[in-house]
Design a protein around this motif. Structure first.
Motif, PDB file in Angstrom:
ATOM      1  N   MET A   1       0.820  -1.193   0.000  1.00  0.00           N
ATOM      2  CA  MET A   1       0.000   0.000   0.000  1.00  0.00           C
ATOM      3  C   MET A   1       0.868   1.262   0.000  1.00  0.00           C
ATOM      4  O   MET A   1       0.588   2.189  -0.720  1.00  0.00           O
ATOM      5  CB  MET A   1      -0.937  -0.034   1.215  1.00  0.00           C
ATOM      6  N   ARG A   2       1.930   1.296   0.852  1.00  0.00           N
ATOM      7  CA  ARG A   2       2.796   2.478   0.890  1.00  0.00           C
ATOM      8  C   ARG A   2       3.478   2.715  -0.447  1.00  0.00           C
ATOM      9  O   ARG A   2       3.600   3.851  -0.882  1.00  0.00           O
ATOM     10  CB  ARG A   2       3.846   2.339   1.985  1.00  0.00           C
ATOM     11  N   ALA A   3       3.917   1.620  -1.085  1.00  0.00           N
ATOM     12  CA  ALA A   3       4.587   1.754  -2.380  1.00  0.00           C
ATOM     13  C   ALA A   3       3.614   2.306  -3.420  1.00  0.00           C
ATOM     14  O   ALA A   3       3.978   3.171  -4.224  1.00  0.00           O
ATOM     15  CB  ALA A   3       5.154   0.413  -2.822  1.00  0.00           C
ATOM     16  N   ARG A   4       2.421   1.806  -3.416  1.00  0.00           N
ATOM     17  CA  ARG A   4       1.419   2.258  -4.384  1.00  0.00           C
ATOM     18  C   ARG A   4       1.097   3.739  -4.203  1.00  0.00           C
ATOM     19  O   ARG A   4       0.836   4.462  -5.160  1.00  0.00           O
ATOM     20  CB  ARG A   4       0.153   1.424  -4.244  1.00  0.00           C
ATOM     21  N   LEU A   5       1.129   4.213  -2.966  1.00  0.00           N
ATOM     22  CA  LEU A   5       0.865   5.628  -2.689  1.00  0.00           C
ATOM     23  C   LEU A   5       2.137   6.478  -2.714  1.00  0.00           C
ATOM     24  O   LEU A   5       2.105   7.665  -2.396  1.00  0.00           O
ATOM     25  CB  LEU A   5       0.186   5.767  -1.329  1.00  0.00           C
ATOM     26  N   LEU A   7       4.735   6.322  -0.683  1.00  0.00           N
ATOM     27  CA  LEU A   7       5.053   6.770   0.669  1.00  0.00           C
ATOM     28  C   LEU A   7       6.323   6.144   1.242  1.00  0.00           C
ATOM     29  O   LEU A   7       6.737   6.506   2.327  1.00  0.00           O
ATOM     30  CB  LEU A   7       3.876   6.478   1.606  1.00  0.00           C
ATOM     31  N   GLU A   8       6.949   5.224   0.514  1.00  0.00           N
ATOM     32  CA  GLU A   8       8.144   4.536   1.026  1.00  0.00           C
ATOM     33  C   GLU A   8       9.256   5.517   1.390  1.00  0.00           C
ATOM     34  O   GLU A   8       9.992   5.297   2.343  1.00  0.00           O
ATOM     35  CB  GLU A   8       8.656   3.501   0.019  1.00  0.00           C
ATOM     36  N   LYS A   9       9.387   6.597   0.658  1.00  0.00           N
ATOM     37  CA  LYS A   9      10.469   7.558   0.940  1.00  0.00           C
ATOM     38  C   LYS A   9      10.296   8.219   2.319  1.00  0.00           C
ATOM     39  O   LYS A   9      11.235   8.750   2.880  1.00  0.00           O
ATOM     40  CB  LYS A   9      10.555   8.603  -0.153  1.00  0.00           C
ATOM     41  N   TYR A  10       9.088   8.167   2.872  1.00  0.00           N
ATOM     42  CA  TYR A  10       8.830   8.770   4.175  1.00  0.00           C
ATOM     43  C   TYR A  10       8.917   7.764   5.326  1.00  0.00           C
ATOM     44  O   TYR A  10       8.828   8.143   6.482  1.00  0.00           O
ATOM     45  CB  TYR A  10       7.443   9.408   4.197  1.00  0.00           C
TER      46      TYR A  10
END
Length: 86
Positions: A1-5, A7-10
């Motif tokens: 989910m984070r990758a799709r949005l 958000l991984e960099k955060y």
């Protein structure tokens, strides 16, 4: 989910120590709400701990006790606020 949005960099650790979040000095207002302000129950020079009652609710009025948020020494007391320094 984070990758799709994207958000991984955060997703990074953010360590917090007590020294970073505990202030060296606080100014605690005796009026914390719409009701009557508390009456100071400490004086300049008193040593207080977290949770010590520093302002007493006024009898028969909409009021609450005020507690110290830090350990320290009372440096100033007025009818509006109390200052405490670690």
């Amino acid at each position: 989910m984070r990758a799709r949005l994207d958000l991984e960099k955060y997703n990074r650790s953010a360590p917090i120590s007590d020294a970073e979040i505990t202030p060296k000095e606080v100014k605690i207002m005796l009026s914390q709400h719409i009701g009557a302000p508390a009456t100071p129950s400490v004086k300049k020079g008193d040593v207080v701990n977290v949770g010590t009652v520093i302002g007493t609710a006024q009898e028969g009025k909409l009021s609450v006790n005020i507690h110290s948020s830090i350990d320290g020494k009372v440096t100033n007391v007025t009818d509006k606020f109390i200052k405490i320094k670690r």
